[in-house]
Design an enzyme around this catalytic site. Structure first.
Site, short mmCIF file in Angstrom:
data_model
loop_
_atom_site.label_atom_id
_atom_site.label_comp_id
_atom_site.label_asym_id
_atom_site.label_seq_id
_atom_site.Cartn_x
_atom_site.Cartn_y
_atom_site.Cartn_z
N GLY A 1 0.78 -1.25 0.00
CA GLY A 1 0.00 0.00 0.00
C GLY A 1 0.80 1.28 0.00
N ASN B 1 1.84 2.96 -2.59
CA ASN B 1 1.24 3.88 -3.58
C ASN B 1 -0.08 4.44 -3.07
OD1 ASN B 1 2.74 4.20 -6.26
ND2 ASN B 1 2.94 2.00 -5.85
N ILE C 1 -6.58 -9.65 -12.02
CA ILE C 1 -6.80 -9.05 -13.34
C ILE C 1 -8.30 -8.83 -13.53
CG2 ILE C 1 -6.56 -9.42 -15.82
CD1 ILE C 1 -4.04 -11.12 -15.11
N LEU C 2 -8.67 -7.60 -13.83
CA LEU C 2 -10.09 -7.28 -14.02
C LEU C 2 -10.53 -7.71 -15.42
CD1 LEU C 2 -10.02 -3.72 -12.40
CD2 LEU C 2 -11.04 -5.79 -11.40
N ASN D 1 -3.66 2.10 -13.74
CA ASN D 1 -2.79 1.17 -13.02
C ASN D 1 -1.37 1.73 -13.03
OD1 ASN D 1 -1.90 -1.27 -11.77
ND2 ASN D 1 -1.17 -2.00 -13.76
N HIS E 1 2.61 0.47 -12.96
CA HIS E 1 3.37 -0.75 -13.24
C HIS E 1 4.87 -0.44 -13.14
CE1 HIS E 1 3.99 -4.72 -14.92
NE2 HIS E 1 4.93 -4.20 -15.68
#
Ligand code: GRF
Length: 192
Positions: free
Chosen positions: A18, A20, A95-96, A110, A112
């Site tokens: 957490g 970010n 993964i949505l 997102n 990455h």
């Protein structure tokens, strides 16, 4: 649901540490912030990020991942109920589905830890070091149904030194991630 002075109601999805999320909370508390974090969702009961949400009194919910459909149905309901305009994935490890993305029909971002399109998926730092890359970095992108493949909003590079280990590179990249995510949100929401 109350909307505060035109700020985008934002949900942050996490699975773990957490850091970010913490930086997004910090940004959201600045006067000029374009977002209000109204919801934090985790698929992991033990995610450390939940502590940051609690400390800032942000509504946070754990949705157990029994199946993709069940998880996404519950998540969608929650997002609707909270009038969410923007989702920020921050270390969210599921993964949505394309279906979910279509149904939500608003921006999903997102972050990455690589210079996409290089190194989609996991173990990015390891792969960058193995390949003797000179640079690594972080990318904020729009989420679409292909993993780590949506439109890039912002990227920042860091130099990989010969002395770098996976750990030291991760640390360097994470440091820039924390600045990059708020900047990318501003860029997305102001078309700048
Ligand atoms: C970050 O490196 C992010 O880029 C990746 O997962 C990590 C999450 O770290 N998607 P944290 O939970 O935000 O500390």
């Amino acid at each position: 649901m109350e909307k505060s002075s035109g700020k985008k109601n934002t949900a942050v999805l996490i699975s773990g540490r957490g850091s970010n999320l913490r930086s997004l909370i910090k940004y959201s508390k600045t006067k000029k912030s374009l977002i209000k974090i109204v919801l934090v969702v985790s698929d992991n009961l033990n995610a450390n990020g939940l502590n940051y949400a609690n400390k800032s009194n942000i509504n946070n919910i754990v949705i157990k991942y029994s199946s993709k459909k069940n998880f996404e149905d519950r998540l969608l309901k929650l997002l609707k109920r909270n009038n969410i305009d923007l989702i920020c994935l921050a270390g969210f490890m599921k993964i949505l589905s394309g279906k979910f993305i279509k149904k939500f029909n608003k921006n999903i971002l997102n972050i990455h830890p690589s210079l996409l399109p290089k190194y989609k998926g996991l173990n990015t730092h390891n792969r960058a070091i193995q390949n003797k890359d000179k640079y690594s970095g972080a990318t904020v992108h729009v989420v679409n149904k292909k993993l780590d493949s949506g439109k890039i909003i912002l990227q920042k590079k860091v130099k990989i030194l010969k002395s770098d280990s996976i750990k030291s590179l991760e640390k360097k990249v994470l440091k820039i991630e924390h600045k990059l995510y708020p900047k990318a949100i501003i860029r997305l929401l102001t078309n700048y």
